[in-house]
Design a protein around this motif. Structure first.
Motif, PDB file in Angstrom:
ATOM      1  N   ILE A 295       0.874  -1.175   0.000  1.00 46.39           N
ATOM      2  CA  ILE A 295       0.000   0.000   0.000  1.00 46.39           C
ATOM      3  C   ILE A 295       0.909   1.222   0.000  1.00 46.39           C
ATOM      4  O   ILE A 295       1.747   1.375   0.889  1.00 46.39           O
ATOM      5  N   TYR A 296       0.743   2.074  -0.998  1.00 40.32           N
ATOM      6  CA  TYR A 296       1.576   3.262  -1.094  1.00 40.32           C
ATOM      7  C   TYR A 296       0.700   4.483  -1.336  1.00 40.32           C
ATOM      8  O   TYR A 296      -0.426   4.384  -1.778  1.00 40.32           O
ATOM      9  N   ARG A 297       1.254   5.645  -1.053  1.00 34.01           N
ATOM     10  CA  ARG A 297       0.503   6.889  -1.180  1.00 34.01           C
ATOM     11  C   ARG A 297       0.837   7.547  -2.508  1.00 34.01           C
ATOM     12  O   ARG A 297       2.002   7.736  -2.850  1.00 34.01           O
TER      13      ARG A 297
ATOM     14  N   GLN B 100      -4.470   6.513  -0.938  1.00 33.96           N
ATOM     15  CA  GLN B 100      -3.731   5.268  -0.758  1.00 33.96           C
ATOM     16  C   GLN B 100      -4.010   4.354  -1.944  1.00 33.96           C
ATOM     17  O   GLN B 100      -5.157   4.161  -2.321  1.00 33.96           O
TER      18      GLN B 100
END
Length: 186
Positions: free
Chosen positions: A167-169, A176
């Protein structure tokens, strides 16, 4: 014209560099391939499936997955128990109905009329047949499990190759995002 010469010269040099690195990598892969071929038994899945077909659970023992053997026997034993129980009840109702047709009325199901005896026969016959079908499915599942497990034991699974969710921004939308991270360590 000169621009195309520079581009082709750059690609030629880049191609030589890539081919050098690929041959080094190729040598490593050939060495790895010869090691893994000596450890892989291509007949192991067929042997495990054959053993499970001869005696359920024997293929799991061949794969050294001993914890699966009670599950195999529990599933097949339960379905065989229900087959025997439903078969016994079916024959009781069938015999009572046959004795009614011959004129005897003093059976254990004297409180039921003929239509109820026929309905009970159909009910227990259907359940008996379903129990036999489920027993056959568990038997086939036992064979397939032993075969697939033997196939999967031949794959190289170690810490150098990982696939995990990530999970990355997103910097532009500040949301997200969900992705998959593939890591290969050489």
């Amino acid at each position: 014209m000169i621009k195309s010469i520079y581009i082709s010269l750059f690609l030629l040099l880049l191609g030589n560099n890539l081919s050098f690195s690929q041959t080094e990598l190729g040598k490593d892969l050939v060495a790895l391939d010869t090691i893994s071929k000596s450890q892989i038994n291509p007949l192991a899945p067929a042997k495990a499936a054959f053993y499970s077909a001869v005696l359920p659970g024997l293929g799991q023992a061949y794969n050294k997955k001993y914890w699966k053997i009670p599950i195999v026997y529990g599933a097949m034993g339960t379905s065989i128990y229900f087959y025997i129980s439903n078969n016994k009840k079916y024959h009781q109702y069938r015999d009572a109905y046959k004795s009614r047709l011959e004129g005897y009325t003093g059976d254990e199901f004297s409180y039921l009329d003929d239509s109820r005896l026929i309905a009970a026969q159909k009910f227990y016959q259907r359940n008996r047949d379903l129990s036999m079908l489920i027993t056959g499915l568990f038997y086939i599942l036992n064979i397939v499990d032993a075969n697939v497990d033997a196939h999967l034991m031949q794959f190289n699974v170690n810490e150098k190759l990982t696939v995990k969710p990530d999970i990355y921004r997103n910097d532009f939308t500040s949301r997200q995002n969900l992705g998959i991270s593939v890591t290969l360590k050489l």
